[in-house]
Design an enzyme around this catalytic site. Structure first.
Site, PDB file in Angstrom:
ATOM      1  N   SER A 299       0.970  -1.603  -0.158  1.00  0.00           N
ATOM      2  CA  SER A 299       0.165   0.089   0.392  1.00  0.00           C
ATOM      3  C   SER A 299       0.945   1.035  -0.166  1.00  0.00           C
ATOM      4  O   SER A 299       1.594   0.743   0.602  1.00  0.00           O
ATOM      5  CB  SER A 299      -0.793  -0.014   1.489  1.00  0.00           C
TER       6      SER A 299
ATOM      7  N   GLU B 249       1.804   5.498   0.978  1.00  0.00           N
ATOM      8  CA  GLU B 249       0.440   6.833   1.344  1.00  0.00           C
ATOM      9  C   GLU B 249       0.871   8.023   1.123  1.00  0.00           C
ATOM     10  O   GLU B 249       2.592   8.467   0.706  1.00  0.00           O
ATOM     11  CB  GLU B 249       1.575   6.495   2.429  1.00  0.00           C
TER      12      GLU B 249
ATOM     13  N   TYR C 208      -3.483  13.346   6.572  1.00  0.00           N
ATOM     14  CA  TYR C 208      -4.459  14.444   6.915  1.00  0.00           C
ATOM     15  C   TYR C 208      -3.323  15.515   7.937  1.00  0.00           C
ATOM     16  O   TYR C 208      -2.957  15.872   9.026  1.00  0.00           O
ATOM     17  CB  TYR C 208      -5.569  14.100   7.986  1.00  0.00           C
TER      18      TYR C 208
ATOM     19  N   HIS D 163      -6.987  10.044   5.617  1.00  0.00           N
ATOM     20  CA  HIS D 163      -6.547   8.989   7.109  1.00  0.00           C
ATOM     21  C   HIS D 163      -7.508  10.646   7.822  1.00  0.00           C
ATOM     22  O   HIS D 163      -7.871  11.653   7.029  1.00  0.00           O
ATOM     23  CB  HIS D 163      -4.943   9.978   7.271  1.00  0.00           C
TER      24      HIS D 163
ATOM     25  N   ARG E 129      -5.707  10.243  16.452  1.00  0.00           N
ATOM     26  CA  ARG E 129      -5.544  10.777  17.024  1.00  0.00           C
ATOM     27  C   ARG E 129      -4.777  12.541  17.183  1.00  0.00           C
ATOM     28  O   ARG E 129      -5.955  13.091  16.622  1.00  0.00           O
ATOM     29  CB  ARG E 129      -4.970  10.979  18.901  1.00  0.00           C
ATOM     30  N   GLY E 130      -3.694  12.208  15.900  1.00  0.00           N
ATOM     31  CA  GLY E 130      -2.816  12.797  15.518  1.00  0.00           C
ATOM     32  C   GLY E 130      -1.942  14.066  16.067  1.00  0.00           C
ATOM     33  O   GLY E 130      -2.452  13.807  18.028  1.00  0.00           O
ATOM     34  N   ASP E 131      -1.332  14.977  15.881  1.00  0.00           N
ATOM     35  CA  ASP E 131      -0.650  15.719  16.658  1.00  0.00           C
ATOM     36  C   ASP E 131      -0.786  17.039  17.207  1.00  0.00           C
ATOM     37  O   ASP E 131      -1.898  17.638  15.884  1.00  0.00           O
ATOM     38  CB  ASP E 131       0.516  15.635  16.472  1.00  0.00           C
TER      39      ASP E 131
ATOM     40  N   ALA F 162     -11.603  12.051  22.142  1.00  0.00           N
ATOM     41  CA  ALA F 162      -9.822  12.160  23.225  1.00  0.00           C
ATOM     42  C   ALA F 162      -8.772  11.776  22.443  1.00  0.00           C
ATOM     43  O   ALA F 162      -8.450  12.234  22.288  1.00  0.00           O
ATOM     44  CB  ALA F 162     -10.736  12.035  24.629  1.00  0.00           C
TER      45      ALA F 162
ATOM     46  N   ASN G  79      -2.858   0.103  24.621  1.00  0.00           N
ATOM     47  CA  ASN G  79      -3.568   1.450  23.880  1.00  0.00           C
ATOM     48  C   ASN G  79      -3.656   0.869  21.872  1.00  0.00           C
ATOM     49  O   ASN G  79      -5.683   0.995  21.631  1.00  0.00           O
ATOM     50  CB  ASN G  79      -2.779   2.406  23.553  1.00  0.00           C
TER      51      ASN G  79
ATOM     52  N   LYS H 114      -7.579   0.000  20.146  1.00  0.00           N
ATOM     53  CA  LYS H 114      -8.039   0.804  18.808  1.00  0.00           C
ATOM     54  C   LYS H 114      -8.416  -0.930  18.231  1.00  0.00           C
ATOM     55  O   LYS H 114      -9.879  -0.842  16.977  1.00  0.00           O
ATOM     56  CB  LYS H 114      -6.778   1.250  18.745  1.00  0.00           C
TER      57      LYS H 114
ATOM     58  N   GLN I 231       4.486   3.354  12.126  1.00  0.00           N
ATOM     59  CA  GLN I 231       5.744   4.296  12.239  1.00  0.00           C
ATOM     60  C   GLN I 231       6.596   3.441  11.584  1.00  0.00           C
ATOM     61  O   GLN I 231       6.889   2.683  11.501  1.00  0.00           O
ATOM     62  CB  GLN I 231       5.549   5.032  13.648  1.00  0.00           C
TER      63      GLN I 231
ATOM     64  N   PHE J 204      11.758  13.834  11.270  1.00  0.00           N
ATOM     65  CA  PHE J 204      10.250  13.338  11.611  1.00  0.00           C
ATOM     66  C   PHE J 204      10.871  12.688  12.904  1.00  0.00           C
ATOM     67  O   PHE J 204       9.632  12.111  13.357  1.00  0.00           O
ATOM     68  CB  PHE J 204      10.363  12.663   9.684  1.00  0.00           C
TER      69      PHE J 204
HETATM   70  C1  LIG Z   1       0.531   4.841   9.477  1.00  0.00           C
HETATM   71  C2  LIG Z   1      -0.118   6.510  10.842  1.00  0.00           C
HETATM   72  C3  LIG Z   1      -0.663   7.627   9.835  1.00  0.00           C
HETATM   73  C4  LIG Z   1      -0.296   8.649  10.321  1.00  0.00           C
HETATM   74  N1  LIG Z   1      -0.992   9.258   9.386  1.00  0.00           N
HETATM   75  C5  LIG Z   1      -0.963  10.837  10.486  1.00  0.00           C
HETATM   76  C6  LIG Z   1      -1.776  11.848   9.577  1.00  0.00           C
HETATM   77  O1  LIG Z   1      -2.591  11.563   8.422  1.00  0.00           O
HETATM   78  N2  LIG Z   1      -2.242  12.948  10.157  1.00  0.00           N
HETATM   79  C7  LIG Z   1      -1.353  13.401  11.459  1.00  0.00           C
HETATM   80  O2  LIG Z   1      -2.353  14.402  12.409  1.00  0.00           O
HETATM   81  N3  LIG Z   1      -0.410  12.628  11.814  1.00  0.00           N
HETATM   82  C8  LIG Z   1      -0.596  11.324  11.361  1.00  0.00           C
HETATM   83  N4  LIG Z   1      -0.010  10.177  12.158  1.00  0.00           N
HETATM   84  C9  LIG Z   1       0.460  10.586  13.853  1.00  0.00           C
HETATM   85  C10 LIG Z   1      -0.157  10.645  14.806  1.00  0.00           C
HETATM   86  O3  LIG Z   1      -1.353  11.270  14.185  1.00  0.00           O
HETATM   87  C11 LIG Z   1       0.587  10.750  15.648  1.00  0.00           C
HETATM   88  O4  LIG Z   1       1.884   9.497  16.513  1.00  0.00           O
HETATM   89  C12 LIG Z   1      -0.078  10.883  16.918  1.00  0.00           C
HETATM   90  O5  LIG Z   1       0.277  11.518  18.005  1.00  0.00           O
HETATM   91  C13 LIG Z   1      -0.438   9.520  17.599  1.00  0.00           C
HETATM   92  O6  LIG Z   1      -1.771   9.244  17.045  1.00  0.00           O
HETATM   93  P1  LIG Z   1      -2.423   7.627  17.599  1.00  0.00           P
HETATM   94  O7  LIG Z   1      -3.075   7.420  16.153  1.00  0.00           O
HETATM   95  O8  LIG Z   1      -1.281   6.841  17.524  1.00  0.00           O
HETATM   96  O9  LIG Z   1      -2.967   7.120  18.360  1.00  0.00           O
HETATM   97  P2  LIG Z   1      -3.309   7.252  20.073  1.00  0.00           P
HETATM   98  O10 LIG Z   1      -3.690   5.666  19.318  1.00  0.00           O
HETATM   99  O11 LIG Z   1      -4.985   7.390  20.492  1.00  0.00           O
HETATM  100  O12 LIG Z   1      -2.921   6.728  21.280  1.00  0.00           O
HETATM  101  C14 LIG Z   1      -1.328   8.403  21.214  1.00  0.00           C
HETATM  102  C15 LIG Z   1      -1.003   8.387  22.644  1.00  0.00           C
HETATM  103  O13 LIG Z   1      -1.916   8.206  23.535  1.00  0.00           O
HETATM  104  C16 LIG Z   1      -1.474   7.516  24.446  1.00  0.00           C
HETATM  105  N5  LIG Z   1      -3.464   7.188  24.936  1.00  0.00           N
HETATM  106  C17 LIG Z   1      -4.438   6.864  23.975  1.00  0.00           C
HETATM  107  N6  LIG Z   1      -5.171   6.634  24.757  1.00  0.00           N
HETATM  108  C18 LIG Z   1      -4.924   6.725  26.640  1.00  0.00           C
HETATM  109  C19 LIG Z   1      -5.308   6.925  27.438  1.00  0.00           C
HETATM  110  N7  LIG Z   1      -7.338   6.434  27.408  1.00  0.00           N
HETATM  111  N8  LIG Z   1      -5.217   6.668  28.893  1.00  0.00           N
HETATM  112  C20 LIG Z   1      -3.326   6.583  28.277  1.00  0.00           C
HETATM  113  N9  LIG Z   1      -2.847   7.467  26.966  1.00  0.00           N
HETATM  114  C21 LIG Z   1      -3.123   7.169  26.321  1.00  0.00           C
HETATM  115  C22 LIG Z   1      -1.064   6.324  23.880  1.00  0.00           C
HETATM  116  O14 LIG Z   1      -0.746   5.598  24.542  1.00  0.00           O
HETATM  117  C23 LIG Z   1      -0.113   6.794  22.792  1.00  0.00           C
HETATM  118  O15 LIG Z   1       0.608   6.629  23.349  1.00  0.00           O
HETATM  119  C24 LIG Z   1       0.604   8.725  11.892  1.00  0.00           C
HETATM  120  C25 LIG Z   1       0.534   8.068  12.013  1.00  0.00           C
HETATM  121  C26 LIG Z   1       0.961   6.504  12.184  1.00  0.00           C
HETATM  122  C27 LIG Z   1       2.184   5.474  13.004  1.00  0.00           C
END
Ligand SMILES: Cc1cc2nc3c(=O)[nH]c(=O)nc-3n(C[C@H](O)[C@H](O)[C@H](O)COP(=O)(O)OP(=O)(O)OC[C@H]3O[C@@H](n4cnc5c(N)ncnc54)[C@H](O)[C@@H]3O)c2cc1C
Length: 309
Positions: free
Chosen positions: A26, A28, A60, A88, A118-120, A136, A174, A178, A189, A229
Site C-alpha cells: 500500500s 501513502e 490529514y 486519514h 488521534r493526530g498531533d 479524546a 492502547n 483500538k 510508524q 521526522f
Molecule cells: C501509519 C500512520 C499514519 C499517520 N498519519 C497521520 C496523519 O495523516 N495526520 C496526522 O496528523 N498524524 C498522522 N500520524 C501521526 C499520529 O497522529 C501521531 O503519532 C499521534 O501522536 C498519535 O496518534 P495515534 O492515532 O497513534 O494516537 P492514540 O492511539 O490515541 O495514542 C496516542 C498516545 O496516547 C496514549 N493514550 C491514548 N489513549 C490513552 C488513554 N486513555 N490513557 C492513557 N494514554 C493514552 C497512547 O498510548 C499513545 O502514547 C500517523 C502515524 C502513523 C503511524
C-alpha cells in the site's frame, strides 16, 4: 571462480533471490499544496497504480489543516483510478460533530476505508489537548466511525513506542483497545531495525492482538529530513545511516540508489520473517517505492495480464 558470486543477506542467502513477489503493498501520499506538487503526486499515483496496491492512503494535515485537500485528493483517486483510496482522519481541534460530518461525506462519496488517528497539535512539541467536544484519542475515534458506518479502519502502531506512552506495555494496551474497538489492521510508524518490528509483532501477538500489523517503510534519501521526522515520532535513526549517506549531498542519483538498497534490504529481512504486506511512505515520489517493490519481485499487473493473453 565461476561467474559472479551473488551478494548474501545476513543469513547467508542470496540477497533478494528468494522473494517470490507474493507480497501486497500500500502507498501513502500527502495532499499537495500547489499545482506543481499536484502534478508530481498525480504522476506518482499513475506510476504506482499498475502495481495494484491493496490501497493507497492520503494523510490529514496537523490540526485538520488539509481537510479539503485530503478530501479532494482521496475523491480524485477514487474517481479517476482503479485504486482503493483510504482517507486519514484525526481528532485534532475539531468537535465530534465536525469529524462525523467529514466521515459521513467520505461514506457518501464511496470511500470505505479510514486511517483513524488521534493526530498531533499543529504547534510542534506542544502536548495534545482534546477538543472539549471532540474525540479524546484514536480509540474514541474508531468507536465513533464504527457508529456512523461499517468503515474498514486502519490505526497507527509504534514498534519503538509512542513518545507519549508511559511504557511499551501501555502503548500495546492502547493498540489492543483500538483493535478491540473495531480497527482491522495497524500500520506502523517507520523504523530501521527488522528485529525491533519482530519483537513488537511478537509482543502484540502475545497480548492476543490478531489483526495484521503492517510495517510502514520510509525509503530514506535525505537523512537530515528523516532525523527531523524521527525526532517527532520517537523512531531511532541508526548511526550507520549517516555513514552510508556521507559525501552524497550533491549526488542525488547516487543517493536514490543507496536509499533503494537500504530500504529493500530492510524489506527483504522483513519478508524472510514472514511479512507479506508493506506500507510505503512515498512522500509523493514514486521512484524509490517502485524500485523497492520491483526488488521484492512485484511486477505491474497489467503487463502480466498482457503477456498471458
Ligand atoms: C501509519 C500512520 C499514519 C499517520 N498519519 C497521520 C496523519 O495523516 N495526520 C496526522 O496528523 N498524524 C498522522 N500520524 C501521526 C499520529 O497522529 C501521531 O503519532 C499521534 O501522536 C498519535 O496518534 P495515534 O492515532 O497513534 O494516537 P492514540 O492511539 O490515541 O495514542 C496516542 C498516545 O496516547 C496514549 N493514550 C491514548 N489513549 C490513552 C488513554 N486513555 N490513557 C492513557 N494514554 C493514552 C497512547 O498510548 C499513545 O502514547 C500517523 C502515524 C502513523 C503511524
Amino acid at each position: 571462480m565461476n561467474g559472479l558470486a551473488p551478494a548474501l543477506d545476513r543469513a547467508g542467502r542470496p540477497l533478494f533471490a528468494d522473494v517470490a513477489g507474493d507480497i501486497e503493498v500500500s502507498f501513502e501520499f500527502f495532499p499537495p499544496r500547489t499545482e506543481k506538487m499536484e502534478q508530481t503526486l498525480w504522476e506518482s499515483v499513475k506510476t504506482l497504480e499498475p502495481l495494484a496496491p491493496r490501497f493507497v492512503s492520503v494523510t490529514y494535515g496537523a490540526g485538520g489543516s488539509t481537510r479539503e485537500r485530503t478530501h479532494a485528493t482521496v475523491e480524485r483517486i477514487a474517481r479517476e483510478t482503479s485504486l482503493q483510496a483510504a482517507a486519514h482522519l484525526t481528532c485534532v481541534e475539531a468537535t465530534r460533530e465536525e469529524i462525523d460530518d467529514v466521515a459521513r461525506s467520505y461514506w457518501a462519496a464511496g470511500i470505505r476505508h479510514v486511517v483513524a488517528l488521534r493526530g498531533d497539535p499543529p504547534e510542534q512539541g506542544a502536548s495534545f489537548r482534546p477538543h472539549p467536544e471532540g474525540y479524546a484519542n484514536a480509540v474514541a475515534l474508531v468507536n465513533g466511525l464504527k457508529a456512523i458506518a461499517p468503515f474498514e479502519i486502519s490505526v497507527a502502531a509504534y514498534p519503538e513506542c509512542h513518545p507519549e506512552s508511559r511504557n511499551k506495555a501501555a502503548d500495546l494496551d492502547n493498540l489492543w483497545r483500538k483493535i478491540d474497538a473495531g480497527a482491522d489492521r495497524a500500520i506502523t510508524q517507520f523504523f530501521f531495525s527488522p528485529e525491533c518490528f519482530f519483537r513488537f509483532r511478537d509482543q502484540a501477538a502475545a497480548m492476543g492482538i490478531e489483526a495484521e500489523i503492517v510495517p510502514g517503510i520510509l525509503p530514506v534519501s535525505n537523512v537530515a529530513q528523516t532525523r527531523k521526522f524521527a525526532g517527532q515520532c520517537g523512531a531511532a535513526i541508526p548511526d550507520w545511516m549517516d555513514r552510508l549517506f556521507e559525501g552524497l549531498d550533491n549526488l542525488p542519483a547516487a543517493r536514490q540508489l543507496v536509499a533503494a538498497t537500504v530500504a529493500a534490504e530492510l524489506c527483504g529481512q522483513l519478508y524472510a520473517g514472514g511479512v507479506r504486506h508493506f506500507h510505503f511512505y512515498t512522500l509523493n515520489r514514486a521512484e524509490l517505492s517502485y524500485a523497492i517493490c520491483h526488488l521484492l519481485g512485484l511486477r505491474p499487473k497489467t503487463n502480466i495480464q498482457e503477456q498471458a493473453a
